[in-house]
Write a protein that holds these residues in place. Structure first.
Motif, short mmCIF file in Angstrom:
data_model
loop_
_atom_site.label_atom_id
_atom_site.label_comp_id
_atom_site.label_asym_id
_atom_site.label_seq_id
_atom_site.Cartn_x
_atom_site.Cartn_y
_atom_site.Cartn_z
N GLY A 129 0.81 -1.25 -0.01
CA GLY A 129 0.16 0.05 0.02
C GLY A 129 0.84 1.28 0.15
N ASP A 130 1.77 1.31 0.85
CA ASP A 130 2.80 2.40 0.88
C ASP A 130 3.53 2.74 -0.46
OD1 ASP A 130 4.80 4.35 1.04
OD2 ASP A 130 5.38 3.60 3.09
N SER B 273 -3.44 0.54 -3.46
CA SER B 273 -3.77 1.69 -3.03
C SER B 273 -3.81 2.90 -4.05
CB SER B 273 -2.60 2.31 -1.97
OG SER B 273 -1.46 2.42 -2.70
N GLU C 203 -2.53 5.86 -3.96
CA GLU C 203 -1.46 6.51 -4.14
C GLU C 203 -0.73 5.67 -5.08
OE1 GLU C 203 -3.47 7.61 -0.41
OE2 GLU C 203 -2.92 5.60 -1.19
N GLY D 38 -2.14 -6.49 -5.37
CA GLY D 38 -1.36 -6.01 -4.00
C GLY D 38 -0.53 -7.03 -3.50
N ASN E 159 -4.53 -2.81 7.55
CA ASN E 159 -3.98 -1.81 6.66
C ASN E 159 -2.49 -1.58 6.59
OD1 ASN E 159 -6.42 -1.00 5.37
ND2 ASN E 159 -7.06 -0.20 7.19
N ARG F 292 0.00 1.35 5.57
CA ARG F 292 -0.72 2.75 5.03
C ARG F 292 -1.00 3.60 5.87
NH1 ARG F 292 -5.07 0.23 0.49
NH2 ARG F 292 -3.70 -1.34 0.02
#
Length: 485
Positions: free
Chosen positions: A226-227, A252, A254, A302, A419, A422
Protein backbone atom coordinates in the motif's frame (compact mmCIF):
# COMPACT_ATOMS: atom_id res chain seq x y z
CA UNK A 1 23.66 28.53 -20.34
CA UNK A 2 26.64 29.02 -18.03
CA UNK A 3 28.52 25.89 -19.15
CA UNK A 4 28.70 24.15 -22.51
CA UNK A 5 27.95 20.43 -21.93
CA UNK A 6 30.53 18.18 -23.55
CA UNK A 7 31.25 14.45 -23.51
CA UNK A 8 34.95 13.70 -23.95
CA UNK A 9 36.69 10.58 -25.26
CA UNK A 10 39.40 9.78 -22.69
CA UNK A 11 40.03 6.14 -23.61
CA UNK A 12 43.80 5.62 -23.76
CA UNK A 13 44.48 9.30 -23.10
CA UNK A 14 46.40 10.64 -20.13
CA UNK A 15 44.61 12.37 -17.28
CA UNK A 16 46.52 13.84 -14.34
CA UNK A 17 45.05 13.74 -10.83
CA UNK A 18 46.87 15.87 -8.26
CA UNK A 19 46.10 14.55 -4.81
CA UNK A 20 45.73 10.97 -3.56
CA UNK A 21 43.17 11.07 -0.77
CA UNK A 22 39.66 9.53 -0.61
CA UNK A 23 38.14 12.32 -2.74
CA UNK A 24 40.83 11.90 -5.39
CA UNK A 25 40.27 8.15 -5.34
CA UNK A 26 36.60 8.61 -6.28
CA UNK A 27 37.63 10.72 -9.28
CA UNK A 28 40.26 8.14 -10.21
CA UNK A 29 37.61 5.43 -10.26
CA UNK A 30 35.42 7.46 -12.65
CA UNK A 31 38.34 8.18 -14.96
CA UNK A 32 39.38 4.54 -15.05
CA UNK A 33 35.82 3.52 -15.92
CA UNK A 34 36.13 5.82 -18.96
CA UNK A 35 39.33 4.05 -20.01
CA UNK A 36 41.72 6.89 -19.24
CA UNK A 37 45.42 6.42 -18.52
CA UNK A 38 45.58 7.98 -15.04
CA UNK A 39 48.68 9.56 -13.52
CA UNK A 40 48.39 10.46 -9.83
CA UNK A 41 50.78 12.86 -8.18
CA UNK A 42 50.94 13.58 -4.44
CA UNK A 43 53.22 13.73 -1.39
CA UNK A 44 51.49 10.66 0.08
CA UNK A 45 48.74 8.30 -1.04
CA UNK A 46 45.63 6.79 0.56
CA UNK A 47 45.86 2.97 0.89
CA UNK A 48 43.20 2.52 -1.81
CA UNK A 49 45.23 4.65 -4.22
CA UNK A 50 48.36 2.71 -3.32
CA UNK A 51 46.48 -0.52 -4.02
CA UNK A 52 45.52 0.75 -7.49
CA UNK A 53 49.16 1.58 -8.18
CA UNK A 54 50.34 -1.82 -7.00
CA UNK A 55 47.75 -3.46 -9.25
CA UNK A 56 49.10 -1.48 -12.19
CA UNK A 57 45.86 0.36 -12.97
CA UNK A 58 47.37 3.82 -12.35
CA UNK A 59 50.77 5.48 -12.39
CA UNK A 60 51.63 6.94 -8.96
CA UNK A 61 54.21 9.70 -8.48
CA UNK A 62 54.98 10.42 -4.84
CA UNK A 63 56.55 13.85 -5.21
CA UNK A 64 55.71 17.58 -5.05
CA UNK A 65 53.61 18.84 -7.96
CA UNK A 66 55.63 19.46 -11.12
CA UNK A 67 53.98 21.44 -13.92
CA UNK A 68 55.86 19.22 -16.38
CA UNK A 69 53.41 16.42 -15.42
CA UNK A 70 50.88 18.28 -17.55
CA UNK A 71 52.91 17.97 -20.76
CA UNK A 72 51.17 14.73 -21.82
CA UNK A 73 47.80 15.33 -20.12
CA UNK A 74 44.49 15.94 -21.88
CA UNK A 75 42.68 16.78 -18.64
CA UNK A 76 43.66 17.44 -15.03
CA UNK A 77 41.86 17.10 -11.70
CA UNK A 78 43.09 18.98 -8.63
CA UNK A 79 41.80 17.14 -5.58
CA UNK A 80 43.95 18.24 -2.67
CA UNK A 81 42.97 19.96 0.57
CA UNK A 82 45.59 22.67 -0.12
CA UNK A 83 43.89 25.67 -1.76
CA UNK A 84 47.19 27.22 -2.83
CA UNK A 85 48.32 24.00 -4.48
CA UNK A 86 44.98 23.62 -6.25
CA UNK A 87 45.33 27.17 -7.59
CA UNK A 88 48.87 26.40 -8.79
CA UNK A 89 47.61 23.33 -10.68
CA UNK A 90 44.74 25.32 -12.24
CA UNK A 91 47.08 28.12 -13.36
CA UNK A 92 49.54 25.65 -14.88
CA UNK A 93 46.69 23.95 -16.76
CA UNK A 94 45.34 27.32 -17.99
CA UNK A 95 48.79 28.24 -19.33
CA UNK A 96 48.82 25.02 -21.38
CA UNK A 97 45.15 25.34 -22.49
CA UNK A 98 44.24 22.13 -20.66
CA UNK A 99 40.86 21.85 -18.99
CA UNK A 100 41.06 21.55 -15.20
CA UNK A 101 38.55 20.49 -12.58
CA UNK A 102 39.28 21.70 -9.06
CA UNK A 103 37.16 19.65 -6.70
CA UNK A 104 34.63 21.77 -4.77
CA UNK A 105 35.98 25.03 -6.24
CA UNK A 106 33.92 26.20 -9.21
CA UNK A 107 35.79 29.51 -9.47
CA UNK A 108 39.12 27.80 -10.13
CA UNK A 109 37.67 25.16 -12.46
CA UNK A 110 37.54 25.40 -16.25
CA UNK A 111 35.58 22.12 -16.38
CA UNK A 112 33.09 20.41 -14.08
CA UNK A 113 32.64 16.69 -13.39
CA UNK A 114 28.86 16.10 -13.42
CA UNK A 115 26.68 13.65 -11.54
CA UNK A 116 26.42 10.65 -13.87
CA UNK A 117 23.73 8.12 -14.75
CA UNK A 118 25.67 5.36 -16.49
CA UNK A 119 23.78 3.16 -18.95
CA UNK A 120 26.75 2.72 -21.26
CA UNK A 121 26.86 3.50 -24.09
CA UNK A 122 24.00 5.74 -22.93
CA UNK A 123 25.25 8.37 -20.47
CA UNK A 124 23.26 11.07 -18.72
CA UNK A 125 25.10 13.90 -16.97
CA UNK A 126 23.70 16.51 -14.58
CA UNK A 127 25.67 19.57 -13.58
CA UNK A 128 24.91 22.61 -11.45
CA UNK A 129 28.15 24.28 -12.51
CA UNK A 130 29.59 23.43 -9.12
CA UNK A 131 27.11 25.71 -7.34
CA UNK A 132 24.80 23.03 -5.92
CA UNK A 133 26.30 19.54 -6.25
CA UNK A 134 23.88 18.05 -3.70
CA UNK A 135 20.92 19.07 -5.86
CA UNK A 136 22.61 17.55 -8.91
CA UNK A 137 23.11 14.29 -7.01
CA UNK A 138 19.47 14.24 -5.90
CA UNK A 139 18.32 14.76 -9.49
CA UNK A 140 20.59 11.93 -10.57
CA UNK A 141 18.91 9.65 -8.03
CA UNK A 142 15.51 10.45 -9.53
CA UNK A 143 16.72 9.95 -13.08
CA UNK A 144 18.32 6.62 -12.10
CA UNK A 145 14.84 5.33 -11.22
CA UNK A 146 13.48 6.22 -14.67
CA UNK A 147 16.15 4.60 -16.84
CA UNK A 148 16.41 0.86 -16.36
CA UNK A 149 19.77 -0.93 -16.75
CA UNK A 150 18.57 -2.82 -19.87
CA UNK A 151 18.56 0.47 -21.79
CA UNK A 152 22.34 0.34 -21.92
CA UNK A 153 22.24 -3.07 -23.58
CA UNK A 154 19.56 -1.80 -25.98
CA UNK A 155 21.69 1.20 -26.93
CA UNK A 156 24.69 -1.08 -27.50
CA UNK A 157 22.59 -3.38 -29.69
CA UNK A 158 21.28 -0.42 -31.71
CA UNK A 159 24.85 0.81 -32.10
CA UNK A 160 26.00 -2.55 -33.49
CA UNK A 161 23.04 -2.68 -35.86
CA UNK A 162 23.06 0.98 -36.83
CA UNK A 163 24.21 0.43 -40.43
CA UNK A 164 21.72 -2.39 -40.96
CA UNK A 165 18.92 -0.21 -39.58
CA UNK A 166 19.86 2.66 -41.91
CA UNK A 167 19.92 0.34 -44.92
CA UNK A 168 16.60 -1.33 -44.05
CA UNK A 169 14.89 1.97 -43.14
CA UNK A 170 16.44 4.65 -45.42
CA UNK A 171 13.56 7.07 -44.80
CA UNK A 172 13.97 9.13 -41.64
CA UNK A 173 10.35 8.72 -40.52
CA UNK A 174 10.46 4.94 -40.91
CA UNK A 175 13.75 4.84 -39.03
CA UNK A 176 12.33 6.86 -36.15
CA UNK A 177 9.34 4.53 -35.96
CA UNK A 178 11.70 1.57 -35.81
CA UNK A 179 13.63 3.05 -32.89
CA UNK A 180 10.31 3.70 -31.11
CA UNK A 181 9.49 0.03 -31.66
CA UNK A 182 12.86 -0.95 -30.17
CA UNK A 183 12.04 0.98 -27.00
CA UNK A 184 8.44 -0.18 -26.70
CA UNK A 185 8.55 -3.67 -28.14
CA UNK A 186 9.84 -7.16 -27.33
CA UNK A 187 13.55 -6.43 -27.89
CA UNK A 188 13.89 -4.47 -24.65
CA UNK A 189 11.86 -7.15 -22.88
CA UNK A 190 14.29 -9.85 -24.05
CA UNK A 191 17.23 -7.79 -22.76
CA UNK A 192 15.51 -7.38 -19.40
CA UNK A 193 15.31 -11.17 -19.21
CA UNK A 194 19.07 -11.42 -19.93
CA UNK A 195 18.51 -12.99 -23.37
CA UNK A 196 20.70 -10.93 -25.72
CA UNK A 197 20.69 -13.51 -28.54
CA UNK A 198 16.88 -13.50 -28.57
CA UNK A 199 16.86 -9.68 -28.62
CA UNK A 200 19.23 -9.57 -31.58
CA UNK A 201 17.18 -12.18 -33.45
CA UNK A 202 13.98 -10.17 -32.87
CA UNK A 203 15.65 -7.03 -34.19
CA UNK A 204 17.01 -8.81 -37.26
CA UNK A 205 13.63 -10.40 -37.97
CA UNK A 206 11.89 -7.03 -37.69
CA UNK A 207 14.34 -5.42 -40.11
CA UNK A 208 13.27 -7.93 -42.75
CA UNK A 209 9.63 -6.93 -42.45
CA UNK A 210 8.05 -3.93 -44.14
CA UNK A 211 6.21 -2.80 -41.01
CA UNK A 212 6.19 -3.74 -37.37
CA UNK A 213 2.80 -4.78 -36.14
CA UNK A 214 2.47 -3.87 -32.48
CA UNK A 215 3.25 -6.81 -30.21
CA UNK A 216 1.38 -6.86 -26.93
CA UNK A 217 2.47 -8.31 -23.63
CA UNK A 218 1.32 -8.69 -20.04
CA UNK A 219 3.44 -7.63 -17.05
CA UNK A 220 2.43 -9.02 -13.64
CA UNK A 221 3.44 -6.33 -11.17
CA UNK A 222 3.47 -6.56 -7.39
CA UNK A 223 2.23 -3.23 -6.03
CA UNK A 224 3.39 -3.95 -2.48
CA UNK A 225 1.19 -3.57 0.60
CA UNK A 226 0.00 0.00 0.00
CA UNK A 227 2.77 2.47 0.81
CA UNK A 228 3.77 3.83 -2.64
CA UNK A 229 7.35 4.15 -1.41
CA UNK A 230 7.55 0.35 -1.30
CA UNK A 231 6.83 -0.02 -5.03
CA UNK A 232 9.95 -1.29 -6.81
CA UNK A 233 11.70 0.79 -9.47
CA UNK A 234 10.90 -1.85 -12.07
CA UNK A 235 7.26 -1.76 -11.00
CA UNK A 236 7.23 2.02 -11.41
CA UNK A 237 8.68 1.72 -14.92
CA UNK A 238 6.05 -0.85 -15.85
CA UNK A 239 3.26 1.47 -14.67
CA UNK A 240 4.69 4.23 -16.85
CA UNK A 241 4.83 1.93 -19.89
CA UNK A 242 1.31 0.53 -19.47
CA UNK A 243 -1.47 1.07 -21.96
CA UNK A 244 -3.94 -0.86 -19.80
CA UNK A 245 -3.82 -1.53 -16.04
CA UNK A 246 -5.93 -4.32 -14.53
CA UNK A 247 -5.88 -3.49 -10.84
CA UNK A 248 -6.86 -5.39 -7.71
CA UNK A 249 -9.00 -4.05 -4.89
CA UNK A 250 -6.02 -3.97 -2.51
CA UNK A 251 -3.87 -1.69 -4.68
CA UNK A 252 -3.75 1.74 -3.05
CA UNK A 253 -4.83 4.92 -4.82
CA UNK A 254 -1.39 6.37 -4.11
CA UNK A 255 0.27 3.59 -6.13
CA UNK A 256 -2.18 4.02 -9.01
CA UNK A 257 -1.42 7.75 -9.01
CA UNK A 258 2.13 6.89 -10.12
CA UNK A 259 0.90 5.26 -13.34
CA UNK A 260 0.98 6.71 -16.82
CA UNK A 261 -1.75 9.37 -16.96
CA UNK A 262 -3.39 8.16 -20.17
CA UNK A 263 -3.39 4.46 -19.28
CA UNK A 264 -6.79 2.76 -19.18
CA UNK A 265 -7.41 1.55 -15.61
CA UNK A 266 -9.83 -1.35 -15.12
CA UNK A 267 -10.85 -2.48 -11.63
CA UNK A 268 -10.90 -6.29 -11.59
CA UNK A 269 -10.75 -6.71 -7.81
CA UNK A 270 -12.49 -9.64 -6.17
CA UNK A 271 -14.98 -8.89 -3.43
CA UNK A 272 -15.64 -10.95 -0.29
CA UNK A 273 -18.44 -13.37 -1.04
CA UNK A 274 -18.32 -12.59 -4.75
CA UNK A 275 -17.94 -15.05 -7.65
CA UNK A 276 -14.14 -15.38 -7.61
CA UNK A 277 -13.87 -17.92 -10.43
CA UNK A 278 -15.95 -15.88 -12.87
CA UNK A 279 -13.97 -12.76 -11.92
CA UNK A 280 -10.72 -14.62 -12.60
CA UNK A 281 -12.02 -15.78 -15.98
CA UNK A 282 -12.81 -12.14 -16.82
CA UNK A 283 -9.27 -11.14 -15.87
CA UNK A 284 -7.85 -13.81 -18.18
CA UNK A 285 -10.05 -12.65 -21.03
CA UNK A 286 -9.12 -8.98 -20.54
CA UNK A 287 -5.39 -9.74 -20.45
CA UNK A 288 -5.60 -11.72 -23.69
CA UNK A 289 -7.87 -9.26 -25.49
CA UNK A 290 -5.77 -6.16 -24.81
CA UNK A 291 -2.43 -7.89 -25.39
CA UNK A 292 -3.61 -9.18 -28.78
CA UNK A 293 -4.39 -5.60 -29.73
CA UNK A 294 -0.70 -4.81 -29.28
CA UNK A 295 -1.06 -3.17 -25.90
CA UNK A 296 1.17 -3.33 -22.86
CA UNK A 297 -1.05 -4.72 -20.11
CA UNK A 298 -0.01 -4.37 -16.47
CA UNK A 299 -1.75 -6.81 -14.16
CA UNK A 300 -1.33 -4.92 -10.89
CA UNK A 301 -1.69 -6.94 -7.69
CA UNK A 302 -1.41 -5.97 -4.05
CA UNK A 303 1.68 -7.41 -2.39
CA UNK A 304 3.50 -9.94 -4.57
CA UNK A 305 1.73 -11.58 -7.52
CA UNK A 306 3.26 -14.99 -6.82
CA UNK A 307 2.24 -15.23 -3.16
CA UNK A 308 -1.51 -15.94 -2.81
CA UNK A 309 -2.10 -13.75 -5.84
CA UNK A 310 -2.96 -16.35 -8.49
CA UNK A 311 0.07 -15.19 -10.44
CA UNK A 312 0.98 -18.73 -11.44
CA UNK A 313 -2.52 -19.39 -12.79
CA UNK A 314 -2.39 -16.24 -14.89
CA UNK A 315 1.05 -17.12 -16.29
CA UNK A 316 -0.21 -20.58 -17.23
CA UNK A 317 -3.13 -19.02 -19.07
CA UNK A 318 -0.88 -16.56 -20.92
CA UNK A 319 1.57 -19.29 -21.89
CA UNK A 320 -1.21 -21.54 -23.19
CA UNK A 321 -2.45 -18.70 -25.39
CA UNK A 322 0.98 -17.64 -26.67
CA UNK A 323 1.02 -14.21 -25.03
CA UNK A 324 4.34 -12.72 -23.93
CA UNK A 325 4.66 -11.96 -20.23
CA UNK A 326 7.01 -10.70 -17.54
CA UNK A 327 6.84 -10.73 -13.74
CA UNK A 328 7.87 -7.86 -11.47
CA UNK A 329 7.93 -9.04 -7.82
CA UNK A 330 6.50 -6.88 -5.10
CA UNK A 331 7.01 -6.68 -1.34
CA UNK A 332 4.56 -9.20 0.03
CA UNK A 333 2.24 -8.27 2.90
CA UNK A 334 3.93 -10.58 5.42
CA UNK A 335 7.28 -8.80 5.10
CA UNK A 336 5.81 -5.30 4.99
CA UNK A 337 3.28 -5.74 7.80
CA UNK A 338 5.86 -7.37 10.03
CA UNK A 339 8.38 -4.58 9.40
CA UNK A 340 5.87 -1.73 9.83
CA UNK A 341 4.55 -3.31 13.04
CA UNK A 342 8.06 -3.76 14.44
CA UNK A 343 7.67 -7.57 14.39
CA UNK A 344 10.73 -9.52 13.19
CA UNK A 345 9.27 -12.62 11.57
CA UNK A 346 12.40 -14.54 12.52
CA UNK A 347 14.50 -13.81 15.58
CA UNK A 348 17.25 -15.73 17.30
CA UNK A 349 15.85 -17.34 20.42
CA UNK A 350 12.24 -16.79 19.34
CA UNK A 351 11.61 -18.11 15.82
CA UNK A 352 13.87 -20.05 13.49
CA UNK A 353 11.32 -20.73 10.75
CA UNK A 354 8.43 -19.03 9.04
CA UNK A 355 5.18 -20.27 7.51
CA UNK A 356 3.09 -18.20 5.10
CA UNK A 357 -0.44 -19.50 4.67
CA UNK A 358 -3.83 -18.32 3.50
CA UNK A 359 -6.88 -18.80 5.66
CA UNK A 360 -8.97 -18.98 2.48
CA UNK A 361 -8.97 -22.32 0.68
CA UNK A 362 -10.63 -23.33 -2.55
CA UNK A 363 -13.23 -25.38 -0.63
CA UNK A 364 -13.64 -22.80 2.16
CA UNK A 365 -11.46 -24.52 4.76
CA UNK A 366 -8.59 -23.20 6.87
CA UNK A 367 -5.06 -24.14 5.92
CA UNK A 368 -3.31 -26.41 8.42
CA UNK A 369 -0.38 -24.85 10.23
CA UNK A 370 1.94 -27.78 9.62
CA UNK A 371 2.64 -29.96 6.59
CA UNK A 372 0.31 -32.62 8.05
CA UNK A 373 -2.59 -31.60 10.25
CA UNK A 374 -1.93 -32.82 13.81
CA UNK A 375 -4.86 -34.41 15.69
CA UNK A 376 -5.92 -32.57 18.83
CA UNK A 377 -5.33 -35.74 20.88
CA UNK A 378 -1.60 -35.70 20.07
CA UNK A 379 -0.58 -32.06 19.95
CA UNK A 380 2.76 -31.11 18.44
CA UNK A 381 3.39 -27.47 19.31
CA UNK A 382 5.96 -25.65 17.20
CA UNK A 383 7.18 -22.80 19.38
CA UNK A 384 10.15 -22.00 17.14
CA UNK A 385 7.99 -21.04 14.16
CA UNK A 386 6.17 -17.87 13.16
CA UNK A 387 2.85 -18.36 11.36
CA UNK A 388 1.54 -15.63 9.07
CA UNK A 389 -2.00 -15.94 7.73
CA UNK A 390 -3.24 -13.93 4.79
CA UNK A 391 -6.97 -13.13 4.64
CA UNK A 392 -7.46 -14.51 8.13
CA UNK A 393 -9.78 -11.98 9.77
CA UNK A 394 -13.04 -13.37 8.34
CA UNK A 395 -12.12 -16.87 9.48
CA UNK A 396 -10.49 -15.94 12.77
CA UNK A 397 -12.69 -18.24 14.95
CA UNK A 398 -11.92 -21.31 12.81
CA UNK A 399 -8.27 -20.33 12.52
CA UNK A 400 -7.93 -19.95 16.29
CA UNK A 401 -9.51 -23.36 16.90
CA UNK A 402 -7.19 -24.98 14.36
CA UNK A 403 -4.09 -23.48 15.98
CA UNK A 404 -5.15 -24.61 19.44
CA UNK A 405 -5.90 -28.09 18.05
CA UNK A 406 -2.41 -28.15 16.55
CA UNK A 407 -0.98 -27.73 20.04
CA UNK A 408 -0.22 -24.04 20.36
CA UNK A 409 -0.72 -22.69 23.86
CA UNK A 410 -3.64 -20.31 24.58
CA UNK A 411 -1.11 -17.69 25.78
CA UNK A 412 0.80 -17.71 22.47
CA UNK A 413 1.34 -14.06 21.42
CA UNK A 414 -0.60 -12.92 18.33
CA UNK A 415 -0.97 -9.76 16.32
CA UNK A 416 -3.30 -8.54 13.61
CA UNK A 417 -1.93 -5.84 11.29
CA UNK A 418 -4.77 -3.95 9.63
CA UNK A 419 -4.01 -1.79 6.56
CA UNK A 420 -0.32 -2.55 6.90
CA UNK A 421 2.07 0.23 5.75
CA UNK A 422 -0.81 2.64 5.08
CA UNK A 423 -1.53 5.82 7.08
CA UNK A 424 -4.52 4.13 8.75
CA UNK A 425 -2.48 1.10 9.95
CA UNK A 426 -3.55 -0.44 13.27
CA UNK A 427 -1.75 -3.26 15.06
CA UNK A 428 -3.75 -5.32 17.56
CA UNK A 429 -1.71 -7.30 20.12
CA UNK A 430 -3.37 -10.20 21.94
CA UNK A 431 -2.93 -13.89 22.76
CA UNK A 432 -4.33 -16.85 20.89
CA UNK A 433 -6.89 -17.16 23.66
CA UNK A 434 -8.12 -13.54 23.33
CA UNK A 435 -7.45 -12.67 19.68
CA UNK A 436 -11.03 -13.29 18.53
CA UNK A 437 -12.73 -11.17 21.19
CA UNK A 438 -10.10 -8.41 20.90
CA UNK A 439 -10.57 -8.24 17.11
CA UNK A 440 -14.31 -7.89 17.59
CA UNK A 441 -13.90 -5.25 20.29
CA UNK A 442 -11.68 -3.11 18.05
CA UNK A 443 -13.73 -3.78 14.87
CA UNK A 444 -10.71 -5.08 12.94
CA UNK A 445 -11.48 -5.43 9.23
CA UNK A 446 -9.77 -6.52 6.03
CA UNK A 447 -7.25 -6.00 4.65
CA UNK A 448 -5.47 -7.45 7.66
CA UNK A 449 -2.76 -10.01 8.32
CA UNK A 450 -2.65 -12.39 11.30
CA UNK A 451 0.77 -13.14 12.82
CA UNK A 452 1.12 -15.89 15.45
CA UNK A 453 4.23 -16.69 17.48
CA UNK A 454 6.55 -15.44 20.18
CA UNK A 455 8.06 -12.77 17.90
CA UNK A 456 4.80 -10.81 17.87
CA UNK A 457 5.34 -9.75 21.48
CA UNK A 458 8.44 -7.86 20.30
CA UNK A 459 6.21 -5.55 18.27
CA UNK A 460 4.98 -3.89 21.44
CA UNK A 461 8.55 -2.75 22.06
CA UNK A 462 9.73 -2.23 18.48
CA UNK A 463 6.58 -0.91 16.78
CA UNK A 464 7.16 2.44 15.11
CA UNK A 465 4.32 3.08 12.67
CA UNK A 466 0.59 3.66 12.98
CA UNK A 467 -1.64 2.88 15.96
CA UNK A 468 -1.09 0.06 18.48
CA UNK A 469 -4.03 -1.58 20.27
CA UNK A 470 -4.78 -4.44 22.64
CA UNK A 471 -3.25 -6.19 25.62
CA UNK A 472 0.27 -7.58 25.76
CA UNK A 473 0.77 -11.31 26.33
CA UNK A 474 1.33 -12.05 30.01
CA UNK A 475 4.80 -13.41 29.30
CA UNK A 476 5.94 -9.95 28.20
CA UNK A 477 3.93 -7.39 30.18
CA UNK A 478 0.82 -7.25 32.31
CA UNK A 479 -0.24 -3.69 31.49
CA UNK A 480 -2.32 -2.73 28.45
CA UNK A 481 -0.57 -1.18 25.50
CA UNK A 482 -0.61 2.56 25.02
CA UNK A 483 -2.28 3.78 21.86
CA UNK A 484 0.20 5.65 19.69
CA UNK A 485 0.05 7.38 16.31
Amino acid sequence: MDLFPLFTQLKGRTVLVVGAGPVADRKIGLLLSAGAHVIVGAHAAHPQVQARAQAGTIELRLAPFDPAWLDTAWFVVAATSNTALNRQVAQAAEARRIFCNVVDDAALSSAQVPAIVDRAPLTIAISSGGSAPVIARRLRERIESLFEPALGALAALAQRQRLAIRQARPQLRARRDFYDWLLDGPVLGALRRQRPAEAEALLTQALGQDTQAPVGKVVLVGAGPGDPGLLTLRGLRALNEADVILTDRLVSAEVLALARRDAEVIDVGKRVGGPHESTQARIHALMASHARQGRCVVRLKGGDPMIFGRGGEELQYLRRHGIAYEVVPGITAALACGAYAGIPLTQRGHAQSLTLATAHRRHDTVAPTTARSTPATTPAPDTGRTHVFYMGVERLPTLRQQLLADGLAPQTPCAIVENGSRPEQRVLHATLDTIETQAQAHAIQSPALVIVGDVTALGAELGWFGTTLGTLPSRAHDAPLQTCA
